[in-house]
Motif scaffolding. Sequence first.
Motif, PDB file in Angstrom:
ATOM      1  N   ASP A   4     -29.329  14.078  40.966  1.00 26.10           N
ATOM      2  CA  ASP A   4     -30.580  14.409  40.288  1.00 26.10           C
ATOM      3  C   ASP A   4     -30.467  15.754  39.592  1.00 26.10           C
ATOM      4  N   GLY A   5     -30.751  15.773  38.297  1.00 22.88           N
ATOM      5  CA  GLY A   5     -30.719  17.007  37.520  1.00 22.88           C
ATOM      6  C   GLY A   5     -29.334  17.433  37.071  1.00 22.88           C
ATOM      7  N   ALA A   6     -28.278  16.709  37.480  1.00 18.88           N
ATOM      8  CA  ALA A   6     -26.915  17.122  37.155  1.00 18.88           C
ATOM      9  C   ALA A   6     -26.638  17.118  35.659  1.00 18.88           C
ATOM     10  N   CYS A   7     -27.313  16.263  34.921  1.00 17.18           N
ATOM     11  CA  CYS A   7     -27.027  16.173  33.492  1.00 17.18           C
ATOM     12  C   CYS A   7     -28.017  16.956  32.645  1.00 17.18           C
ATOM     13  N   ASP A   8     -28.774  17.836  33.277  1.00 20.06           N
ATOM     14  CA  ASP A   8     -29.665  18.707  32.513  1.00 20.06           C
ATOM     15  C   ASP A   8     -28.870  19.760  31.749  1.00 20.06           C
ATOM     16  N   ARG A   9     -27.643  20.015  32.183  1.00 22.77           N
ATOM     17  CA  ARG A   9     -26.817  21.052  31.579  1.00 22.77           C
ATOM     18  C   ARG A   9     -25.359  20.607  31.662  1.00 22.77           C
ATOM     19  N   ALA A  10     -24.593  20.837  30.614  1.00 23.16           N
ATOM     20  CA  ALA A  10     -23.187  20.437  30.603  1.00 23.16           C
ATOM     21  C   ALA A  10     -22.349  21.415  31.417  1.00 23.16           C
ATOM     22  N   ARG A  11     -21.753  20.897  32.484  1.00 21.39           N
ATOM     23  CA  ARG A  11     -20.856  21.685  33.330  1.00 21.39           C
ATOM     24  C   ARG A  11     -19.588  20.852  33.528  1.00 21.39           C
ATOM     25  N   ALA A  12     -18.497  21.525  33.877  1.00 17.89           N
ATOM     26  CA  ALA A  12     -17.235  20.811  34.035  1.00 17.89           C
ATOM     27  C   ALA A  12     -16.288  21.581  34.935  1.00 17.89           C
ATOM     28  N   VAL A  13     -15.223  20.899  35.335  1.00 16.58           N
ATOM     29  CA  VAL A  13     -14.098  21.530  36.016  1.00 16.58           C
ATOM     30  C   VAL A  13     -13.140  21.956  34.904  1.00 16.58           C
ATOM     31  N   VAL A  14     -12.975  23.264  34.726  1.00 15.38           N
ATOM     32  CA  VAL A  14     -12.279  23.802  33.550  1.00 15.38           C
ATOM     33  C   VAL A  14     -11.016  24.565  33.953  1.00 15.38           C
ATOM     34  N   LEU A  15      -9.954  24.346  33.200  1.00 14.37           N
ATOM     35  CA  LEU A  15      -8.733  25.138  33.303  1.00 14.37           C
ATOM     36  C   LEU A  15      -8.661  25.980  32.035  1.00 14.37           C
ATOM     37  N   GLU A  16      -8.695  27.291  32.173  1.00  9.92           N
ATOM     38  CA  GLU A  16      -8.706  28.179  31.000  1.00  9.92           C
ATOM     39  C   GLU A  16      -7.381  28.175  30.251  1.00  9.92           C
ATOM     40  N   ALA A  17      -6.273  28.038  30.969  1.00 10.63           N
ATOM     41  CA  ALA A  17      -4.943  28.009  30.343  1.00 10.63           C
ATOM     42  C   ALA A  17      -3.981  27.277  31.268  1.00 10.63           C
ATOM     43  N   PRO A  18      -2.982  26.588  30.714  1.00  7.01           N
ATOM     44  CA  PRO A  18      -2.008  25.884  31.554  1.00  7.01           C
ATOM     45  C   PRO A  18      -1.298  26.848  32.506  1.00  7.01           C
ATOM     46  N   CYS A  19      -0.808  26.309  33.620  1.00  2.00           N
ATOM     47  CA  CYS A  19      -0.120  27.093  34.643  1.00  2.00           C
ATOM     48  C   CYS A  19       1.322  26.626  34.786  1.00  2.00           C
ATOM     49  N   LYS A  20       2.128  27.402  35.497  1.00  2.47           N
ATOM     50  CA  LYS A  20       3.544  27.066  35.673  1.00  2.47           C
ATOM     51  C   LYS A  20       3.758  25.899  36.626  1.00  2.47           C
ATOM     52  N   THR A  21       2.885  25.746  37.619  1.00  2.00           N
ATOM     53  CA  THR A  21       3.046  24.665  38.588  1.00  2.00           C
ATOM     54  C   THR A  21       1.734  23.906  38.747  1.00  2.00           C
ATOM     55  N   THR A  22       1.839  22.678  39.226  1.00  2.00           N
ATOM     56  CA  THR A  22       0.640  21.877  39.491  1.00  2.00           C
ATOM     57  C   THR A  22      -0.252  22.569  40.509  1.00  2.00           C
ATOM     58  N   LYS A  23       0.354  23.092  41.559  1.00  2.00           N
ATOM     59  CA  LYS A  23      -0.420  23.773  42.595  1.00  2.00           C
ATOM     60  C   LYS A  23      -1.210  24.940  42.002  1.00  2.00           C
ATOM     61  N   ALA A  24      -0.575  25.718  41.148  1.00  2.00           N
ATOM     62  CA  ALA A  24      -1.268  26.834  40.489  1.00  2.00           C
ATOM     63  C   ALA A  24      -2.361  26.328  39.566  1.00  2.00           C
ATOM     64  N   GLY A  25      -2.104  25.220  38.868  1.00  2.00           N
ATOM     65  CA  GLY A  25      -3.100  24.639  37.974  1.00  2.00           C
ATOM     66  C   GLY A  25      -4.333  24.175  38.721  1.00  2.00           C
ATOM     67  N   LEU A  63      -1.987  20.049  33.260  1.00  2.00           N
ATOM     68  CA  LEU A  63      -2.190  21.303  33.999  1.00  2.00           C
ATOM     69  C   LEU A  63      -1.033  22.270  33.794  1.00  2.00           C
ATOM     70  N   THR A  64       0.169  21.726  33.613  1.00  2.00           N
ATOM     71  CA  THR A  64       1.362  22.565  33.472  1.00  2.00           C
ATOM     72  C   THR A  64       1.914  22.573  32.045  1.00  2.00           C
ATOM     73  N   ASN A  65       1.162  22.069  31.104  1.00  2.00           N
ATOM     74  CA  ASN A  65       1.580  21.995  29.700  1.00  2.00           C
ATOM     75  C   ASN A  65       2.893  21.220  29.556  1.00  2.00           C
ATOM     76  N   SER A  66       3.043  20.147  30.346  1.00  2.00           N
ATOM     77  CA  SER A  66       4.265  19.344  30.336  1.00  2.00           C
ATOM     78  C   SER A  66       4.068  17.990  29.653  1.00  2.00           C
ATOM     79  N   TYR A  67       2.887  17.712  29.143  1.00  2.00           N
ATOM     80  CA  TYR A  67       2.623  16.442  28.456  1.00  2.00           C
ATOM     81  C   TYR A  67       3.281  16.494  27.084  1.00  2.00           C
ATOM     82  N   GLN A  68       3.430  15.349  26.409  1.00  2.00           N
ATOM     83  CA  GLN A  68       4.108  15.321  25.115  1.00  2.00           C
ATOM     84  C   GLN A  68       3.345  16.029  24.000  1.00  2.00           C
ATOM     85  N   MET A  69       2.084  16.327  24.219  1.00  2.00           N
ATOM     86  CA  MET A  69       1.345  17.149  23.259  1.00  2.00           C
ATOM     87  C   MET A  69       0.819  18.376  24.008  1.00  2.00           C
TER      88      MET A  69
END
Length: 135
Positions: A4-25, A63-69
């Motif tokens: 209830d009320g969750a969609c009143d405002r846009a929120r997300a799980v955000v990664l500001e910048a890729p990390c060296k490892t998955t655990k760090a990400g 998370l680790t900037n390892s994808y093809q893009m």
Amino acid sequence: MATDGACDRARAVVLEAPCKTTKAGIAALEHGVWPKGEAELRGWEVRICMHAAALNFFDNLFLTNSYQMPTPSPFVPGAEGAGVVVEIGDEVRNVAVGDRVMLAMGVQGTLATLVVAPAAVCIPIPARMDMVSAA
């Protein structure tokens, strides 16, 4: 994801910048405001209040900037999910406000309360299927 009320405002799980490892990400993920969920819709887009989302191997690669893009920054994981359409663009004919839909391709950032997606990638959820299974 939505309550209830969750969609009143846009929120997300955000990664500001890729990390060296998955655990760090994973450790760097933060819950924050996500303006893209509140962006003005283009004619062919819909806004979805997300109820469930899936994570997959390629999210780990992002998370680790390892994808093809390259990983965009900031980044919200998730490319699959399920929710309820809360707004539609003026050209949309395949879904309506209130429809339960799943997203399987063509969108990034489903670990958010609100997601803007092309209407063409919205798949109706059968009445007998719950949101978690649909995601």
